[in-house]
Design a protein around this motif. Structure first.
Motif, PDB file in Angstrom:
ATOM      1  N   GLN A 107     -14.554 -12.731  -7.379  1.00  0.00           N
ATOM      2  CA  GLN A 107     -13.405 -11.852  -7.606  1.00  0.00           C
ATOM      3  C   GLN A 107     -13.357 -11.278  -9.022  1.00  0.00           C
ATOM      4  O   GLN A 107     -12.506 -10.444  -9.318  1.00  0.00           O
ATOM      5  N   THR A 108     -14.255 -11.731  -9.886  1.00  0.00           N
ATOM      6  CA  THR A 108     -14.245 -11.255 -11.271  1.00  0.00           C
ATOM      7  C   THR A 108     -15.133 -10.023 -11.421  1.00  0.00           C
ATOM      8  O   THR A 108     -16.039  -9.780 -10.622  1.00  0.00           O
ATOM      9  N   LYS A 109     -14.890  -9.255 -12.468  1.00  0.00           N
ATOM     10  CA  LYS A 109     -15.703  -8.078 -12.735  1.00  0.00           C
ATOM     11  C   LYS A 109     -17.057  -8.486 -13.293  1.00  0.00           C
ATOM     12  O   LYS A 109     -17.193  -9.535 -13.903  1.00  0.00           O
ATOM     13  N   GLY A 110     -18.029  -7.623 -13.086  1.00  0.00           N
ATOM     14  CA  GLY A 110     -19.360  -7.921 -13.616  1.00  0.00           C
ATOM     15  C   GLY A 110     -20.369  -6.837 -13.310  1.00  0.00           C
ATOM     16  O   GLY A 110     -20.729  -6.027 -14.174  1.00  0.00           O
ATOM     17  N   PHE A 111     -20.826  -6.767 -12.059  1.00  0.00           N
ATOM     18  CA  PHE A 111     -21.881  -5.825 -11.704  1.00  0.00           C
ATOM     19  C   PHE A 111     -21.482  -4.368 -11.939  1.00  0.00           C
ATOM     20  O   PHE A 111     -22.338  -3.519 -12.203  1.00  0.00           O
ATOM     21  N   VAL A 140     -18.709  -1.659  -6.856  1.00  0.00           N
ATOM     22  CA  VAL A 140     -20.048  -1.287  -7.318  1.00  0.00           C
ATOM     23  C   VAL A 140     -20.525  -0.044  -6.573  1.00  0.00           C
ATOM     24  O   VAL A 140     -20.449   0.027  -5.339  1.00  0.00           O
ATOM     25  N   ASP A 141     -21.030   0.932  -7.315  1.00  0.00           N
ATOM     26  CA  ASP A 141     -21.595   2.148  -6.731  1.00  0.00           C
ATOM     27  C   ASP A 141     -22.925   1.785  -6.046  1.00  0.00           C
ATOM     28  O   ASP A 141     -23.856   1.314  -6.703  1.00  0.00           O
ATOM     29  N   PRO A 142     -23.050   2.007  -4.725  1.00  0.00           N
ATOM     30  CA  PRO A 142     -24.291   1.632  -4.021  1.00  0.00           C
ATOM     31  C   PRO A 142     -25.539   2.269  -4.601  1.00  0.00           C
ATOM     32  O   PRO A 142     -26.624   1.673  -4.538  1.00  0.00           O
TER      33      PRO A 142
END
Length: 430
Positions: A326-330, A380-382
């Motif tokens: 659930q955290t931001k990262g990628f 995340v943008d695929p």
């Protein structure tokens, strides 16, 4: 070009007549050698006169030629597939087995190209011993292209020595896995440094003695190590790009550290994980490795193994891995690269690819697993995501091959895999 025997005879007849003596032939040969030697000496003198004024340009031209030759050499082991599906849901759940069969046909039928004129051939293994890499990219528009296209596509390829489009240095943070150390990442670092000599590298050692502890604490230590390194070596505006390359649970340590590094989010460029169990282990599976994992977890009281199996909470949605999903990262990165291998039993194939594949039914918490996958990919943008499925040449069967450890270690030891990726995908490392 070559001179034929008839042409040579005609030239000698024109100079010496139809019946020259042996002495005349020897004299003519000596004269010819002297002329060639004089021409070579004049040319060498010209080169030596130019070099002080164009040494960098000459070296650059030679390097470009070398890069193009190696790109052509290593591209033979890569096949590209463009998909138009959701990141977490593969079109073919049995993708690993399908790629395995295609890889065997490629190795059987492909013909190796001649090596570069000057190259250490020990660094270029025979084609049948090289890994075969399947690249999967995701397109938001257009139909899926399931053809396994041959690389390279030169329009998308930037040679390593081409001018970079940003200011500052590119910092690569390399993170080892379970019970590892900073030396584990040396081959990846060396291969990157060869093509990108201006980059700088941090081989993390902050968790060398603590990889059995809590992932959250390991993430804090890594984040602090990165901040300290940047302050020491990239102060002010010196940092141009920040990338992470991690093996095994090192990828989870990186993800745990990212929420603490948001001040550098605008600098983050590539995150590449090598066989990282992003969504944990599937302990319904009765494989030899999973049984050994249970024994190790019970005997060592390893907190990270407990977290990997989501046994750190009675409620799986309160487990560390679920909260990490659930955290931001990628979403901070321009390139998200997941590298996996169906032969690697230490990191389940679907978990390393972060997708809901054929192994989903083996998870203890099937619905929770699906939620975690969707959480990770939510923002995340695929088109920034690339998956690599690596089929290694493992040679003779051994205990390591039987339990799936051999492929897991190959991610650290197989220079051919590293060179294939770095040479063919320089845009991810520039």
């Amino acid at each position: 070009g070559r001179v034929s025997a008839a042409g040579l005879r005609a030239a000698l007849v024109a100079r010496l007549g139809n019946a020259p003596s042996e002495a005349e032939l020897a004299q003519q040969l000596q004269k010819g050698v002297a002329e060639v030697a004089g021409q070579v000496q004049a040319l060498w003198h010209l080169v030596m006169s130019v070099m002080p004024f164009a040494c960098h340009e000459s070296a650059a031209l030679l390097r470009i030629a070398w890069e193009e030759q190696l790109l052509d050499q290593w591209s033979m082991s890569v096949r590209r597939e463009t998909l138009h599906t959701a990141l977490g849901e593969p079109e073919d759940p049995a993708l690993g087995a399908q790629h395995d069969g295609i890889a065997q046909n490629i190795v059987r039928r492909a013909k190796a190209k001649p090596p570069p004129p000057i190259e250490d051939l020990s660094l270029i293994p025979p084609l049948e011993e090289r890994p075969v890499i399947f690249e999967q990219r995701y397109s938001a528009n257009g139909a899926a292209n399931r053809r396994y296209a041959h690389l390279p596509l030169h329009s998308e390829t930037l040679l390593p020595s081409a001018p970079k489009g940003y200011r500052g240095v590119h910092l690569f943070v390399l993170v080892h896995g379970f019970q590892g150390n900073s030396f584990d990442m040396r081959l990846m670092k060396n291969n990157l440094a060869l093509l990108f000599p201006e980059a700088i590298f941090l081989c993390s050692n902050s968790n060398e003695d603590n990889t059995e502890g809590d992932f959250g604490e390991m993430g804090i230590r890594l984040a602090q190590e990165v901040v300290n390194y940047i302050c020491d070596w990239c102060p002010g505006q010196a940092l141009g790009r920040l990338s992470f390359i991690a093996h095994s649970i090192g990828g989870l340590i990186v993800r745990s550290a990212l929420p603490l590094l948001t001040e550098y989010a605008h600098k983050m460029y590539t995150v590449l994980t090598l066989s990282t169990p992003h969504v944990g282990y599937f302990l319904k599976n009765t494989s030899l490795f999973n049984m050994g994992l249970r024994v190790l977890q019970s005997w060592r009281q390893s907190q990270c193994l407990t977290q990997l199996s989501m046994a750190d909470s009675d409620d799986p949605r309160e487990a560390f891995l679920y909260k990490l999903s659930q955290t931001k990262g990628f979403e901070f990165f321009q390139n998200v690269v997941l590298v996996s291998s169906p032969s690697d039993q230490y990191s389940p194939f679907d978990s390393a690819r972060i997708e809901i594949g054929s192994m989903c039914d083996k998870h203890l918490y099937k619905d929770v697993y699906k939620e975690m996958v969707r959480n990770i990919w939510q923002n995340v943008d695929p088109e920034r995501v690339t998956r690599f499925d690596v089929n290694f040449f493992l040679g003779e069967q051994s205990l390591d091959t039987f339990i799936g450890r051999a492929a897991h270690i190959q991610f650290l030891e197989c220079q051919a895999m590293m060179k294939i990726m770095i040479h063919n995908y320089t845009h991810m490392f520039r």
